[in-house]
Structure formats: structure tokens, C-alpha cells
Design an enzyme around this catalytic site. Structure first.
Site, PDB file in Angstrom:
ATOM      1  N   CYS A  78      -2.904  -1.525 -22.652  1.00  0.00           N
ATOM      2  CA  CYS A  78      -3.303  -0.803 -21.443  1.00  0.00           C
ATOM      3  C   CYS A  78      -2.556  -1.280 -20.203  1.00  0.00           C
ATOM      4  CB  CYS A  78      -4.805  -0.908 -21.200  1.00  0.00           C
ATOM      5  SG  CYS A  78      -5.387  -2.569 -20.834  1.00  0.00           S
ATOM      6  N   HIS A  84       0.839  -1.209   0.000  1.00  0.00           N
ATOM      7  CA  HIS A  84       0.000   0.000   0.000  1.00  0.00           C
ATOM      8  C   HIS A  84       0.866   1.248   0.000  1.00  0.00           C
ATOM      9  CE1 HIS A  84      -3.712  -2.148   0.518  1.00  0.00           C
ATOM     10  NE2 HIS A  84      -3.302  -2.727   1.635  1.00  0.00           N
ATOM     11  N   GLU A 140      -4.998 -10.976 -22.621  1.00  0.00           N
ATOM     12  CA  GLU A 140      -4.073 -11.068 -21.484  1.00  0.00           C
ATOM     13  C   GLU A 140      -3.711 -12.503 -21.124  1.00  0.00           C
ATOM     14  OE1 GLU A 140      -5.951  -9.055 -18.181  1.00  0.00           O
ATOM     15  OE2 GLU A 140      -7.932  -9.527 -18.968  1.00  0.00           O
TER      16      GLU A 140
END
Length: 549
Positions: free
Chosen positions: A500, A188, A429
Site C-alpha cells: 500500500c 502543501h 513497515e
């Protein structure tokens, strides 16, 4: 001069005084108490104070780093409200007649060990969150204010590790950089650092003592190096490097408003990846031509229950209206693997990365999928919206999606609800999708290549496993050949193809992608101008000729 190495979280050069940051030493002692109800009331009051602190942290993070990155503080609030956690604390106070601090510390150890022993990687990560909320409670109970950086001048922070709450509480004007011994590239704190744009290193073997505290330091976020008490030559070199980077930023600003056209006239669509509507300001500020990836799963991850059709519709409508006619590609729900929602009540899987995720959830739970599709089609009436389906591996799946889409459109027609006809594409993907991309291209309007998962599945390497970083090669020839094959098959079928994933922002590969014939690149907002610079400076045909020589 002493030199320490670490893993770079975010690039840039920071020069300044090092401050060693240590958590307050909280010695929790076991004390017998006489008035049990009063102690439980004291605990509940402390919990309420901690919840208010977390809400303030959430509000601060929301303004500074966006909704997706602020979500950790919502998770901490939810954990602090957890019945099992609170019952454990209050039961220890009541049965053992001990002080609340001690009861919290025991519960912390028990719950952290429980999470740490779980097989699921996401659940193991919750052990750190339990420790974070427990330490906050003990601080409140002990009357410690804690938090923040005590300094007048901006400094480089060196620490064992930094919890997200500690990072957000730091005054960005007072922090030049941070260096931690622990932490991973996907923690995080690392994500927050990248969003905040602070040069940072993790996994650095630095001594947290007087040998660095208060000394002059240089963090080279590009090379992943910390210099302590640098010699004059190194200091001069780093100052020059820092000045060059600042000049580069200034020059990039001049590229705003420029068309993404190569020297030999090929135009590229340069879009931005976002996680929620709060990121739109960064999209516009960095002059993106559209949104190439809206990660709609964050709408689900940030809630305790399924978002309604109306809630989703309002979010999608806001995004397409804000982008004012520019293309907005919204990826349908991509829950699963490392992105889990408790309220989905998914079965435990031995290998969630290859389990029930993304389109597989949507096709097996069509009621969830239809709610999202209705919201998307309704929003398509307000701008140039496109829909993208993740983790497609077969033509059969695409046709199953089309059948559900057809049912949704029939429902909207019967109800007299207006909608446009958005482009519909798929993410490529997996190696399976690449190998049949010629067939898939006949079924859809566009391809968008998700290089993160494509690399992971092609190399059979968990991209979040830090122990395998030496084997993980995002530039692997097999990955690049798969990208090239996908683009070629898209063009043969008369559809466009974009990228992307993270590789789309890798300026070392931009010319390679242009040579492959890519039509669109979607990157984080901060990467728009650096990628544009490479596009404007490239003669694609000349580059192809040089490659063939």
C-alpha cells in the site's frame, strides 16, 4: 532556446505562454495613531474578513482537491484565532500606539522566527503558515484584493514560491502548469498540484524577469525540465510527446471494467489509497476494486479535539456502504512522526519518526484505541470492512491488540450491538517486522507492506529530507528483498500480502511485484488504470524465467 531544470512534482507536458507571478509588494510603514480603540477595532474587522476568505478557500479546495488537502485552510483559520498571536498584535497597537499593519508585521517576524528555531520539523513548517496568514491580514488592512492569475488564455505560472492559498485561488482552466524556485516535493503546494493533476516543477533555477515572462515555454513534468523559447525541433518533439500522453490517457479509459488478470491467468486485487470519504468519487471513477488503505488519522488531524465514536462510525459506515460489498481496509490511528495533533499533548521527542507513534500510541492510550475499534466494528455490519494495524514490530504487540479487540467485542456483545468479523491485518513497515514476518503471519489475516516507512527505516534515511535525495533509493535491492521475503512468509502461512506504499504505484516495479507473488496493490486512484495496463500485459511465469536466465 534556454533550458532550466527542476524537480518534477507531477508529470505531463504543458505548452504555453509563461507568466511570472509575483506577490504584491506590501510595504508596511510604521505610523503613529491617536485612537487606539478604533485601530484595534479595525484590526479585528480585518481578521474577520481574513477568516471569511480562508473559509471560502477551504470550501473551494474541498470541492476541487478533497478534504485532506483543504485542511491547510482550517489550520490557517485556527492560527488566525490563536490568542497568543492576537494578543501580540493588539498589545503592540496599544503600547506603541502604532497602526495595525505594522503590529501584524512585527508579530509575523517574531512568531515566524520562533517557529523556525524549533527542533521539531513539523513546528518549523508553521513559520511559513504564520507568514501566510500575516500577509493576508496586511492585504486586507491595506485594501489589496490580491490573488488569482490575471490572464485570458491558459498560462504556465513561474514564481518564487506559491502558498496553498494562492494555488487554490488560481482558476485551473487558466493554469497549464507551474514552476517555482522554492518549495519541496512534500510541501502543501506540491501535494495540491499532484491532486489537481497539474504538471509542475519545484526547485527550478529560473529568472523571474522579462527573459521568461510572456515567452513561449514548455514544462516537461516527466524529465523535470522547463524550455523557454524552444526551437522548432524541440517544440515538435514535445507536441508529439504531449499527444502520446493524451492518447495514453484515452486508451487507459478503455481498461475500465477489465479484470486485473495477467496473461498467464493470475488475478491481482487492485485497490485505492484514500485519506477521507471525499475521495470516494475518485475511487469509483477510476474503477478501483476496493480500498486498500483508508488513512483514518486524517479524521483526527482535521479536528481540534478527539472525534467521538459516533462521528467515526458514521464516516466508516459511509465508506463501506458506498463501496457496496467491495473490501475496505481501514488503517487504525497512525499519528506521530510528521503527523502531529496538538490535542494529543504528546511529549517532545528528539527523533519522532522512531518515537511514540501509530500502534504505540494506541497500546499506551487504550481509551483512544477502544473508541476507534468500537466504531470500526460497528461499521463492519454494513459492508466488507477490514482493519489494519500500523507500525507493528513484534508478536507481543499483535497479541496486545487482540486482547483489546476482545474487550471491545465483549462490550458490544453486552450492549447487543451488531457487528461482523472483519479481517484483521498488520502493516509491515520496519525491518524488524520483515525479519519475523513468518511468526507474525500466524497471528493475522493479511499483510500490507508500507513501502514508504520500510524504505526509510531500511536505508536509515529521512524520506522528507530533501538534502538526502541523492542517497534515497526506493528501488534499493535490500528493500525489494524485504518485500519478497514478506510475501513469501505470508503465503507459507496461508494469508495474503499486499503493498500500500508509494512503490505499489511504481509501474517500473509492477512486473517485479507480480513475480514475487503479490496478491494486492493499493495505489492512489489516478494510478489504478496505469497499473492495470501493466498487469494485463504481463506473463508472470515468462518474466520469472527471463530473470533466471
Amino acid at each position: 532556446m534556454r533550458v532550466y531544470s527542476g524537480k518534477s512534482v507531477f508529470g505531463g507536458i504543458a505548452i504555453g505562454t509563461i507568466q511570472v507571478y509575483k506577490k504584491g509588494e506590501q510595504q508596511v510603514k510604521r505610523r503613529k495613531i491617536e485612537d487606539v480603540p478604533a485601530e484595534i477595532r479595525r484590526y479585528r474587522t480585518a481578521k474577520q474578513t481574513a477568516l471569511e476568505q480562508l473559509q471560502n478557500l477551504y470550501d473551494k479546495a474541498l470541492k476541487e482537491v478533497g478534504e485532506a488537502n483543504a485542511a491547510i485552510f482550517e489550520i490557517h483559520q485556527m492560527m488566525l484565532e490563536d490568542d497568543d498571536y492576537n494578543e501580540s498584535v493588539e498589545n503592540i497597537i496599544e503600547t506603541q500606539r502604532v497602526n495595525a499593519e505594522y503590529a501584524v508585521a512585527v508579530t509575523e517576524d517574531n512568531f515566524a522566527q520562533m517557529f523556525a528555531s524549533m527542533e521539531d520539523e513539523y513546528m518549523r513548517g508553521r513559520a511559513a503558515d504564520v507568514r501566510d496568514i500575516s500577509e493576508r491580514l496586511v492585504s486586507v488592512l491595506s485594501g489589496n484584493a490580491g490573488g488569482g492569475v490575471q490572464t485570458e488564455e491558459p498560462v504556465i505560472i513561474a514564481a518564487q514560491d506559491l502558498a496553498p492559498s494562492e494555488t487554490v485561488q488560481m482558476d485551473k482552466q487558466k493554469v497549464l502548469s507551474f514552476v517555482t524556485i522554492d518549495g519541496s516535493m512534500n510541501s502543501h503546494t506540491a501535494i495540491l498540484a499532484r491532486t489537481m493533476g497539474i504538471p509542475a516543477l519545484v526547485g527550478a533555477s529560473v529568472p523571474l524577469d522579462d527573459t521568461i515572462d510572456g515567452r513561449l515555454g514548455i514544462v516537461d513534468g516527466v524529465s523535470g525540465v522547463l524550455y523557454v523559447e524552444p526551437d522548432e525541433e524541440t517544440l515538435a518533439q514535445m507536441k508529439e510527446k504531449q499527444a502520446q500522453q493524451e492518447e495514453q490517457k484515452r486508451l487507459l479509459e478503455l481498461l475500465k471494467g477489465r479484470e486485473n488478470k495477467t496473461l498467464d491467468g493470475k488475478t491481482i486485487q487492485l485497490y485505492a489509497n484514500i485519506g477521507n470519504s471525499k475521495d470516494l468519487a475518485a475511487v469509483l471513477q477510476n474503477d478501483a476494486g476496493g480500498i486498500g488503505l483508508f488513512r483514518s488519522e486524517f479524521i483526527y488531524l482535521e479536528r481540534e479535539d478527539f472525534p467521538t465514536e459516533e462521528e467515526q462510525f458514521q464516516i466508516y459506515k459511509t465508506v463501506v456502504q458506498t463501496m457496496a460489498g467491495k473490501r475496505v481496509i481501514i488503517r487504525t490511528l497512525d499519528i506521530g512522526a510528521d503527523k502531529q495533533c496538538e490535542y494529543f499533548h504528546m511529549d517532545k521527542e528528539d527523533n519522532p519518526a522512531m518515537g511514540c507513534r501509530a500502534i504505540r500510541i494506541c497500546l499506551t492510550r487504550p481509551e483512544i484505541f477502544k473508541t476507534q475499534l468500537r466504531a470500526l466494528f460497528r461499521a463492519s455490519a454494513f459492508g466488507k470492512l477490514a482493519i489494519m494495524y500500523p507500525m507493528i514490530t513484534s508478536v507481543k504487540e499483535v497479541r496486545a491488540v487482540k486482547q483489546i479487540v476482545s474487550e471491545v467485542k465483549e462490550e458490544l456483545d453486552r450492549q447487543g450491538i451488531e457487528y461482523n468479523t472483519p479481517e484483521q491485518g498488520i502493516m509491515i513497515e520496519t525491518p524488524a517486522a520483515v525479519m519475523i514476518s513468518d511468526e507474525l503471519a500466524k497471528e493475522v489475516d493479511f499483510f500490507s507492506i508500507g513501502t514508504n516507512d520500510l524504505t526509510q527505516y531500511t536505508l536509515a534515511i529521512d524520506r522528507q529530507n530533501t538534502k538526502l535525495e541523492a542517497f534515497y533509493d526506493a528501488h534499493h535491492p535490500a528493500v525489494l528483498k524485504m518485500i519478497e521475503m514478506t510475501i513469501a512468509n505470508a503465503h507459507k502461512a496461508g494469508i495474503w500480502a499486499g503493498i500500500c506504499g508509494e512503490l505499489g504505484a511504481d509501474t517500473q516495479l509492477t512486473k517485479e511485484f507480480l513475480a514475487m507473488g503479490v496478491d494486492e496493490l493499493s495505489v492512489s486512484p489516478a494510478k489504478i488504470l496505469p497499473v492495470r495496463k501493466v498487469i494485463l500485459e504481463t506473463d508472470v511465469e515468462a518474466y520469472r524465467r527471463r530473470k533466471q536466465e
